[in-house]
Scaffold this motif. Structure first.
Motif, PDB file in Angstrom:
ATOM      1  N   LEU A  23     131.713  85.755 -40.502  1.00 10.99           N
ATOM      2  CA  LEU A  23     130.764  84.979 -39.709  1.00 10.99           C
ATOM      3  C   LEU A  23     129.776  85.893 -39.004  1.00 10.99           C
ATOM      4  O   LEU A  23     130.159  86.932 -38.463  1.00 10.99           O
ATOM      5  CB  LEU A  23     131.493  84.182 -38.621  1.00 10.99           C
ATOM      6  CG  LEU A  23     132.358  83.018 -39.056  1.00 10.99           C
ATOM      7  CD1 LEU A  23     133.237  82.570 -37.898  1.00 10.99           C
ATOM      8  CD2 LEU A  23     131.493  81.882 -39.543  1.00 10.99           C
ATOM      9  N   SER A  24     128.527  85.486 -39.007  1.00 13.27           N
ATOM     10  CA  SER A  24     127.496  86.114 -38.188  1.00 13.27           C
ATOM     11  C   SER A  24     126.806  84.978 -37.443  1.00 13.27           C
ATOM     12  O   SER A  24     127.059  83.804 -37.742  1.00 13.27           O
ATOM     13  CB  SER A  24     126.502  86.888 -39.064  1.00 13.27           C
ATOM     14  OG  SER A  24     125.590  86.006 -39.681  1.00 13.27           O
ATOM     15  N   LEU A  59     134.991  90.283 -33.917  1.00  9.75           N
ATOM     16  CA  LEU A  59     136.236  89.541 -33.716  1.00  9.75           C
ATOM     17  C   LEU A  59     136.984  89.641 -35.036  1.00  9.75           C
ATOM     18  O   LEU A  59     136.504  89.149 -36.054  1.00  9.75           O
ATOM     19  CB  LEU A  59     135.952  88.065 -33.443  1.00  9.75           C
ATOM     20  CG  LEU A  59     135.650  87.638 -32.041  1.00  9.75           C
ATOM     21  CD1 LEU A  59     135.279  86.160 -32.016  1.00  9.75           C
ATOM     22  CD2 LEU A  59     136.825  87.899 -31.131  1.00  9.75           C
ATOM     23  N   ALA A  92     140.971  83.901 -33.047  1.00  7.94           N
ATOM     24  CA  ALA A  92     139.645  84.452 -33.272  1.00  7.94           C
ATOM     25  C   ALA A  92     138.633  83.348 -33.566  1.00  7.94           C
ATOM     26  O   ALA A  92     137.498  83.400 -33.089  1.00  7.94           O
ATOM     27  CB  ALA A  92     139.685  85.474 -34.413  1.00  7.94           C
ATOM     28  N   ALA A  93     139.039  82.341 -34.335  1.00 10.61           N
ATOM     29  CA  ALA A  93     138.138  81.221 -34.627  1.00 10.61           C
ATOM     30  C   ALA A  93     137.784  80.458 -33.351  1.00 10.61           C
ATOM     31  O   ALA A  93     136.628  80.070 -33.159  1.00 10.61           O
ATOM     32  CB  ALA A  93     138.782  80.284 -35.649  1.00 10.61           C
ATOM     33  N   TRP A  96     135.449  82.637 -31.245  1.00 10.90           N
ATOM     34  CA  TRP A  96     134.110  82.621 -31.825  1.00 10.90           C
ATOM     35  C   TRP A  96     133.281  81.493 -31.207  1.00 10.90           C
ATOM     36  O   TRP A  96     132.157  81.713 -30.772  1.00 10.90           O
ATOM     37  CB  TRP A  96     134.189  82.449 -33.342  1.00 10.90           C
ATOM     38  CG  TRP A  96     132.854  82.248 -33.980  1.00 10.90           C
ATOM     39  CD1 TRP A  96     132.269  81.050 -34.305  1.00 10.90           C
ATOM     40  CD2 TRP A  96     131.920  83.259 -34.362  1.00 10.90           C
ATOM     41  NE1 TRP A  96     131.033  81.267 -34.860  1.00 10.90           N
ATOM     42  CE2 TRP A  96     130.802  82.614 -34.901  1.00 10.90           C
ATOM     43  CE3 TRP A  96     131.934  84.644 -34.287  1.00 10.90           C
ATOM     44  CZ2 TRP A  96     129.691  83.308 -35.371  1.00 10.90           C
ATOM     45  CZ3 TRP A  96     130.832  85.336 -34.754  1.00 10.90           C
ATOM     46  CH2 TRP A  96     129.732  84.673 -35.292  1.00 10.90           C
ATOM     47  N   ARG A 100     130.045  82.318 -28.926  1.00  8.92           N
ATOM     48  CA  ARG A 100     128.732  81.935 -29.461  1.00  8.92           C
ATOM     49  C   ARG A 100     128.064  80.902 -28.562  1.00  8.92           C
ATOM     50  O   ARG A 100     126.839  80.902 -28.426  1.00  8.92           O
ATOM     51  CB  ARG A 100     128.851  81.414 -30.887  1.00  8.92           C
ATOM     52  CG  ARG A 100     129.076  82.520 -31.905  1.00  8.92           C
ATOM     53  CD  ARG A 100     127.964  83.555 -31.950  1.00  8.92           C
ATOM     54  NE  ARG A 100     126.690  82.920 -32.248  1.00  8.92           N
ATOM     55  CZ  ARG A 100     125.516  83.307 -31.761  1.00  8.92           C
ATOM     56  NH1 ARG A 100     125.434  84.342 -30.959  1.00  8.92           N
ATOM     57  NH2 ARG A 100     124.418  82.658 -32.070  1.00  8.92           N
ATOM     58  N   ILE A 106     127.791  88.504 -31.688  1.00 15.40           N
ATOM     59  CA  ILE A 106     129.053  88.966 -32.252  1.00 15.40           C
ATOM     60  C   ILE A 106     129.106  88.621 -33.726  1.00 15.40           C
ATOM     61  O   ILE A 106     128.290  87.844 -34.225  1.00 15.40           O
ATOM     62  CB  ILE A 106     130.264  88.327 -31.520  1.00 15.40           C
ATOM     63  CG1 ILE A 106     130.217  86.802 -31.622  1.00 15.40           C
ATOM     64  CG2 ILE A 106     130.301  88.773 -30.070  1.00 15.40           C
ATOM     65  CD1 ILE A 106     131.436  86.096 -31.098  1.00 15.40           C
ATOM     66  N   ALA A 108     132.354  88.026 -36.926  1.00 16.14           N
ATOM     67  CA  ALA A 108     133.803  87.817 -37.083  1.00 16.14           C
ATOM     68  C   ALA A 108     134.199  88.008 -38.540  1.00 16.14           C
ATOM     69  O   ALA A 108     133.450  87.692 -39.450  1.00 16.14           O
ATOM     70  CB  ALA A 108     134.193  86.415 -36.622  1.00 16.14           C
TER      71      ALA A 108
END
Length: 113
Positions: A23-24, A59, A92-93, A96, A100, A106, A108
């Protein structure tokens, strides 16, 4: 935003990522060739760190449970000026989404559950 979990994977809107997720702030990508935590390298993350602005930290979701990434991996990421925060992939999800929402820059990498 990760909107849910499906099997060992992740749901982002209507897309399912069964084998891992990168993920970005601007995209969600399948991480089909995700290595085991013990084999992580910066190269395994592809172009995840190439965004502008550069991410503050990564992350790292280590799967169903917390596993520490190799020190060499952490040092390599930190040498790029990016921190590493490891936790299980579900945590972590969730992190995120919170980070965000605060507009933190960040990225992930979430290994399958």
């Amino acid at each position: 935003m990760v909107t849910g979990f499906q099997g060992r994977g992740f749901r982002v809107r209507d897309d399912v990522f069964p084998d891992g997720l990168l993920l970005s702030p601007v995209r969600a990508m399948a991480w089909a060739d995700a290595p085991d935590v013990a084999a992580l390298t910066v190269e395994a993350l592809g172009d995840l760190f190439d965004g502008d602005p550069k991410p503050e930290f990564l992350l790292l979701g280590t799967g169903a449970g917390l596993r520490q990434p190799p020190r060499a991996f952490v040092r390599a990421v930190e040498a790029l000026g990016i921190g590493v925060e490891a936790m299980d992939s579900r945590a972590a999800a969730r992190a995120w989404g919170v980070l965000r929402a605060e507009e933190r820059q960040i990225v992930a990498a979430l290994l399958p559950l």
